[in-house]
Design a protein around this motif. Sequence first.
Motif, PDB file in Angstrom:
ATOM      1  N   ILE A  34       0.842  -1.189   0.000  1.00  0.00           N
ATOM      2  CA  ILE A  34       0.000   0.000   0.000  1.00  0.00           C
ATOM      3  C   ILE A  34       0.879   1.241   0.000  1.00  0.00           C
ATOM      4  CG2 ILE A  34      -1.791   1.293   1.208  1.00  0.00           C
ATOM      5  CD1 ILE A  34      -2.543  -1.270   2.653  1.00  0.00           C
ATOM      6  N   ASN A  35       0.618   2.135  -0.958  1.00  0.00           N
ATOM      7  CA  ASN A  35       1.312   3.419  -0.926  1.00  0.00           C
ATOM      8  C   ASN A  35       0.377   4.460  -0.302  1.00  0.00           C
ATOM      9  OD1 ASN A  35      -0.375   4.599  -2.968  1.00  0.00           O
ATOM     10  ND2 ASN A  35       0.876   3.609  -4.540  1.00  0.00           N
ATOM     11  N   PRO A  36       0.891   5.635   0.045  1.00  0.00           N
ATOM     12  CA  PRO A  36       0.051   6.620   0.716  1.00  0.00           C
ATOM     13  C   PRO A  36      -1.207   7.013  -0.070  1.00  0.00           C
ATOM     14  CG  PRO A  36       2.341   7.196   0.998  1.00  0.00           C
ATOM     15  CD  PRO A  36       2.300   6.036   0.029  1.00  0.00           C
ATOM     16  N   ALA A  37      -1.108   7.107  -1.381  1.00  0.00           N
ATOM     17  CA  ALA A  37      -2.286   7.464  -2.186  1.00  0.00           C
ATOM     18  C   ALA A  37      -3.354   6.372  -2.105  1.00  0.00           C
ATOM     19  CB  ALA A  37      -1.870   7.703  -3.638  1.00  0.00           C
ATOM     20  N   GLN A  38      -2.931   5.122  -2.137  1.00  0.00           N
ATOM     21  CA  GLN A  38      -3.889   4.020  -1.997  1.00  0.00           C
ATOM     22  C   GLN A  38      -4.485   4.013  -0.592  1.00  0.00           C
ATOM     23  OE1 GLN A  38      -1.035   1.045  -3.090  1.00  0.00           O
ATOM     24  NE2 GLN A  38      -1.993   0.699  -5.091  1.00  0.00           N
ATOM     25  N   GLY A  39      -3.692   4.418   0.376  1.00  0.00           N
ATOM     26  CA  GLY A  39      -4.181   4.503   1.743  1.00  0.00           C
ATOM     27  C   GLY A  39      -5.328   5.481   1.871  1.00  0.00           C
ATOM     28  N   ARG A  40      -5.295   6.532   1.078  1.00  0.00           N
ATOM     29  CA  ARG A  40      -6.397   7.515   1.067  1.00  0.00           C
ATOM     30  C   ARG A  40      -7.696   6.841   0.641  1.00  0.00           C
ATOM     31  NH1 ARG A  40      -4.830  12.688  -2.264  1.00  0.00           N
ATOM     32  NH2 ARG A  40      -5.882  11.634  -3.941  1.00  0.00           N
ATOM     33  N   ILE A  41      -7.613   5.935  -0.321  1.00  0.00           N
ATOM     34  CA  ILE A  41      -8.789   5.187  -0.777  1.00  0.00           C
ATOM     35  C   ILE A  41      -9.289   4.285   0.341  1.00  0.00           C
ATOM     36  CG2 ILE A  41      -9.541   3.345  -2.345  1.00  0.00           C
ATOM     37  CD1 ILE A  41      -7.540   4.576  -4.401  1.00  0.00           C
ATOM     38  N   LEU A  42      -8.367   3.551   0.953  1.00  0.00           N
ATOM     39  CA  LEU A  42      -8.754   2.627   2.019  1.00  0.00           C
ATOM     40  C   LEU A  42      -9.338   3.379   3.206  1.00  0.00           C
ATOM     41  CD1 LEU A  42      -5.749   0.137   1.866  1.00  0.00           C
ATOM     42  CD2 LEU A  42      -8.042  -0.128   0.877  1.00  0.00           C
ATOM     43  N   SER A  65      -9.921   8.131 -13.902  1.00  0.00           N
ATOM     44  CA  SER A  65      -8.909   7.295 -14.554  1.00  0.00           C
ATOM     45  C   SER A  65      -7.802   6.910 -13.567  1.00  0.00           C
ATOM     46  CB  SER A  65      -8.327   7.999 -15.773  1.00  0.00           C
ATOM     47  OG  SER A  65      -7.727   9.218 -15.391  1.00  0.00           O
ATOM     48  N   THR A  66      -7.379   7.857 -12.743  1.00  0.00           N
ATOM     49  CA  THR A  66      -6.363   7.586 -11.728  1.00  0.00           C
ATOM     50  C   THR A  66      -6.900   6.596 -10.706  1.00  0.00           C
ATOM     51  OG1 THR A  66      -5.466   9.814 -11.975  1.00  0.00           O
ATOM     52  CG2 THR A  66      -4.888   8.645  -9.953  1.00  0.00           C
ATOM     53  N   LEU A  67      -8.118   6.841 -10.261  1.00  0.00           N
ATOM     54  CA  LEU A  67      -8.746   5.978  -9.263  1.00  0.00           C
ATOM     55  C   LEU A  67      -8.882   4.555  -9.787  1.00  0.00           C
ATOM     56  CD1 LEU A  67     -10.110   5.650  -6.523  1.00  0.00           C
ATOM     57  CD2 LEU A  67     -12.243   6.419  -7.584  1.00  0.00           C
ATOM     58  N   THR A  68      -9.286   4.403 -11.034  1.00  0.00           N
ATOM     59  CA  THR A  68      -9.478   3.070 -11.613  1.00  0.00           C
ATOM     60  C   THR A  68      -8.181   2.261 -11.592  1.00  0.00           C
ATOM     61  OG1 THR A  68     -11.289   3.842 -13.007  1.00  0.00           O
ATOM     62  CG2 THR A  68     -10.194   1.807 -13.685  1.00  0.00           C
ATOM     63  N   ASP A  72      -7.441  -1.086  -9.435  1.00  0.00           N
ATOM     64  CA  ASP A  72      -6.955  -2.323 -10.067  1.00  0.00           C
ATOM     65  C   ASP A  72      -5.823  -2.923  -9.245  1.00  0.00           C
ATOM     66  OD1 ASP A  72      -8.760  -2.056 -12.174  1.00  0.00           O
ATOM     67  OD2 ASP A  72      -7.274  -1.242 -13.575  1.00  0.00           O
ATOM     68  N   ARG A  73      -4.873  -2.080  -8.833  1.00  0.00           N
ATOM     69  CA  ARG A  73      -3.732  -2.564  -8.047  1.00  0.00           C
ATOM     70  C   ARG A  73      -4.172  -3.050  -6.661  1.00  0.00           C
ATOM     71  NH1 ARG A  73      -1.363   1.809 -10.625  1.00  0.00           N
ATOM     72  NH2 ARG A  73      -1.365   3.145  -8.790  1.00  0.00           N
ATOM     73  N   LEU A  74      -5.081  -2.298  -6.033  1.00  0.00           N
ATOM     74  CA  LEU A  74      -5.578  -2.721  -4.720  1.00  0.00           C
ATOM     75  C   LEU A  74      -6.351  -4.035  -4.811  1.00  0.00           C
ATOM     76  CD1 LEU A  74      -6.720   0.692  -3.200  1.00  0.00           C
ATOM     77  CD2 LEU A  74      -4.927  -0.815  -2.294  1.00  0.00           C
ATOM     78  N   GLU A  76      -5.892  -6.394  -7.190  1.00  0.00           N
ATOM     79  CA  GLU A  76      -4.896  -7.435  -7.487  1.00  0.00           C
ATOM     80  C   GLU A  76      -4.138  -7.855  -6.236  1.00  0.00           C
ATOM     81  OE1 GLU A  76      -2.362  -5.873 -10.562  1.00  0.00           O
ATOM     82  OE2 GLU A  76      -4.050  -5.655 -11.951  1.00  0.00           O
ATOM     83  N   SER A  77      -3.901  -6.893  -5.329  1.00  0.00           N
ATOM     84  CA  SER A  77      -3.190  -7.178  -4.084  1.00  0.00           C
ATOM     85  C   SER A  77      -4.096  -7.771  -3.009  1.00  0.00           C
ATOM     86  CB  SER A  77      -2.546  -5.893  -3.537  1.00  0.00           C
ATOM     87  OG  SER A  77      -1.622  -5.382  -4.452  1.00  0.00           O
ATOM     88  N   GLY A  78      -5.399  -7.812  -3.283  1.00  0.00           N
ATOM     89  CA  GLY A  78      -6.330  -8.436  -2.343  1.00  0.00           C
ATOM     90  C   GLY A  78      -6.876  -7.531  -1.258  1.00  0.00           C
ATOM     91  N   PHE A  79      -6.799  -6.208  -1.439  1.00  0.00           N
ATOM     92  CA  PHE A  79      -7.277  -5.279  -0.411  1.00  0.00           C
ATOM     93  C   PHE A  79      -8.730  -4.853  -0.607  1.00  0.00           C
ATOM     94  CE2 PHE A  79      -2.719  -4.863   0.077  1.00  0.00           C
ATOM     95  CZ  PHE A  79      -2.586  -4.838   1.457  1.00  0.00           C
ATOM     96  N   VAL A  80      -9.202  -4.846  -1.849  1.00  0.00           N
ATOM     97  CA  VAL A  80     -10.589  -4.479  -2.137  1.00  0.00           C
ATOM     98  C   VAL A  80     -11.148  -5.441  -3.177  1.00  0.00           C
ATOM     99  CG1 VAL A  80     -10.251  -2.017  -1.639  1.00  0.00           C
ATOM    100  CG2 VAL A  80     -10.042  -2.838  -3.991  1.00  0.00           C
ATOM    101  N   GLU A  81     -12.461  -5.448  -3.267  1.00  0.00           N
ATOM    102  CA  GLU A  81     -13.109  -6.192  -4.339  1.00  0.00           C
ATOM    103  C   GLU A  81     -14.253  -5.364  -4.889  1.00  0.00           C
ATOM    104  OE1 GLU A  81     -14.652  -9.885  -2.861  1.00  0.00           O
ATOM    105  OE2 GLU A  81     -15.800  -8.927  -1.287  1.00  0.00           O
ATOM    106  N   ARG A  82     -14.469  -5.497  -6.185  1.00  0.00           N
ATOM    107  CA  ARG A  82     -15.582  -4.807  -6.839  1.00  0.00           C
ATOM    108  C   ARG A  82     -16.752  -5.785  -6.900  1.00  0.00           C
ATOM    109  NH1 ARG A  82     -10.998  -3.205 -10.399  1.00  0.00           N
ATOM    110  NH2 ARG A  82     -10.853  -0.957 -10.434  1.00  0.00           N
TER     111      ARG A  82
END
Length: 149
Positions: A34-42, A65-68, A72-74, A76-82
């Motif tokens: 997790i990078n800090p930007a992804q942490g903002r999403i979480l 587009s950035t969020l998508t 995708d990375r989150l 793939e890493s198993g942190f979220v699901e759609r």
Amino acid sequence: MKVLREGGFLMAKVHQIAGRIFARKLKEQGIEEINPAQGRILFVLWKEDGIPISELARRTALEKSTLTSMLDRLEESGFVERVRSTEDRRTILLRRTEKDKACQKVYVEVSKEMNELFYAGLSEEEVDQFEGVLRHILETLTAFEAENR
């Protein structure tokens, strides 16, 4: 002679350095995915799980587009699901996973350490004033962006 103001430049530098420190602190705790930007999403999902992507974009102020690509990375890493909404099949919701729930405590603890570092040496009054100024700047920029789309 007019003084050249550096607010934006200083905020950008603070953001850059804080991001590096935050990522290092997460890595020291065993969280490298997790990078800090992804942490903002979480962080937004920790407040409300199962929200639509459009609402997540609004709350994080990230372009779709950035969020998508970050989602995708989150995913793939198993942190979220759609998942598709049962109420409106056109709507995709984001849900937290057990892996994300297991990392939340560490992520929150590192966030607290960062806040202590940010505000070291400042009084409560100075922190309140600083955050008030930042909120004002954010509101001004948000309004400008909305008017100029």
